[in-house]
Design an enzyme around this catalytic site. Structure first.
Site, PDB file in Angstrom:
ATOM      1  CE1 TYR A   5     -48.713  40.836   0.570  1.00 47.52           C
ATOM      2  CE2 TYR A   5     -47.476  42.303  -0.859  1.00 47.52           C
ATOM      3  CZ  TYR A   5     -48.000  41.056  -0.589  1.00 47.52           C
ATOM      4  OH  TYR A   5     -47.793  40.027  -1.473  1.00 47.52           O
ATOM      5  N   GLY A   6     -47.192  42.026   4.337  1.00 50.23           N
ATOM      6  CA  GLY A   6     -47.552  40.879   5.166  1.00 50.23           C
ATOM      7  C   GLY A   6     -46.501  40.626   6.223  1.00 50.23           C
ATOM      8  CB  SER A   7     -44.802  37.476   7.184  1.00 50.34           C
ATOM      9  OG  SER A   7     -44.416  37.145   5.870  1.00 50.34           O
ATOM     10  CG  PHE A   8     -41.325  39.826   3.823  1.00 53.64           C
ATOM     11  CD1 PHE A   8     -40.449  38.999   4.511  1.00 53.64           C
ATOM     12  CD2 PHE A   8     -41.802  39.401   2.600  1.00 53.64           C
ATOM     13  CE1 PHE A   8     -40.060  37.783   3.996  1.00 53.64           C
ATOM     14  CE2 PHE A   8     -41.415  38.189   2.069  1.00 53.64           C
ATOM     15  CZ  PHE A   8     -40.541  37.374   2.764  1.00 53.64           C
ATOM     16  CD  GLN A   9     -46.991  45.338   7.207  1.00 52.67           C
ATOM     17  OE1 GLN A   9     -47.223  46.497   7.537  1.00 52.67           O
ATOM     18  NE2 GLN A   9     -47.930  44.417   7.139  1.00 52.67           N
ATOM     19  CD  GLU A  10     -41.916  41.188  13.784  1.00 55.28           C
ATOM     20  OE1 GLU A  10     -40.887  41.332  14.478  1.00 55.28           O
ATOM     21  OE2 GLU A  10     -43.002  41.762  14.028  1.00 55.28           O
TER      22      GLU A  10
ATOM     23  CD  GLU B 106     -43.020  36.864  -1.082  1.00 62.05           C
ATOM     24  OE1 GLU B 106     -43.630  35.822  -0.762  1.00 62.05           O
ATOM     25  OE2 GLU B 106     -43.279  37.959  -0.581  1.00 62.05           O
TER      26      GLU B 106
END
Length: 169
Positions: free
Chosen positions: A15-20, A83
């Protein structure tokens, strides 16, 4: 076939930076299939002084994110390591955006739901404009450390994910 080839694959909601894709490709050392999904009952927060998002339960919350599909045990371990202990990996139910199909996946939830540093709503587009470059640099350093720790601790690399690194005591 090695035993790792036979292990079950993992689907992880991010949901955060790992969407990039650039971040995911770096951390997982591949380009996994990414599918849009929503997670109900959670809110995505900013963390005071940090470059990354976190989620915590919220009765009316709704998070748009992606599912990283078919991850190996080793790739899941990479996510676990980056994480760290501030997140707890938990199985949740998401709804696929395109088909409305429900799916059980794993995600990372902020361990301290009462953390006073949680605030507002994290914004992916803003993160991309303001922080993505620094986050990719930090992720690169982290992956280099994972391959060759050379006596350095994980904590040495946590400072790279702070917006303004804390002052040395």
């Amino acid at each position: 076939m090695t035993s790792s080839d036979q292990s079950p694959s993992h689907d992880v909601f991010v949901y955060g930076s790992f969407q990039e894709p650039a971040v995911v490709n770096l951390i997982l050392e591949c380009s996994p299939v990414m599918v849009s999904a929503q997670l109900h009952g959670y809110h995505v927060y900013r963390l005071k002084g940090r470059l990354h998002a976190c989620i915590s339960p919220s009765e009316n919350g709704l998070i748009n994110g992606k599912i990283l599909s078919g991850l190996t045990d080793s790739q899941l371990e990479n996510l676990d390591m980056i994480e760290g202990s501030e997140y707890v990996r938990k199985t949740v139910e998401v709804v696929l955006t395109d088909t409305s199909e429900k799916k059980q996946v794993e995600t990372y939830i902020w361990a301290n739901k009462d953390d006073p540093n949680l605030y507002g709503e994290w914004d992916f587009e803003e993160w991309k404009r303001l922080h993505m470059e620094k986050f990719i640099e930090a992720s690169t350093k982290f992956m280099e450390w994972k391959k060759n720790p050379d006596g350095r601790s994980r904590e040495e690399f946590e400072k790279f994910v702070f917006d303004d690194p804390p002052a040395e005591a």
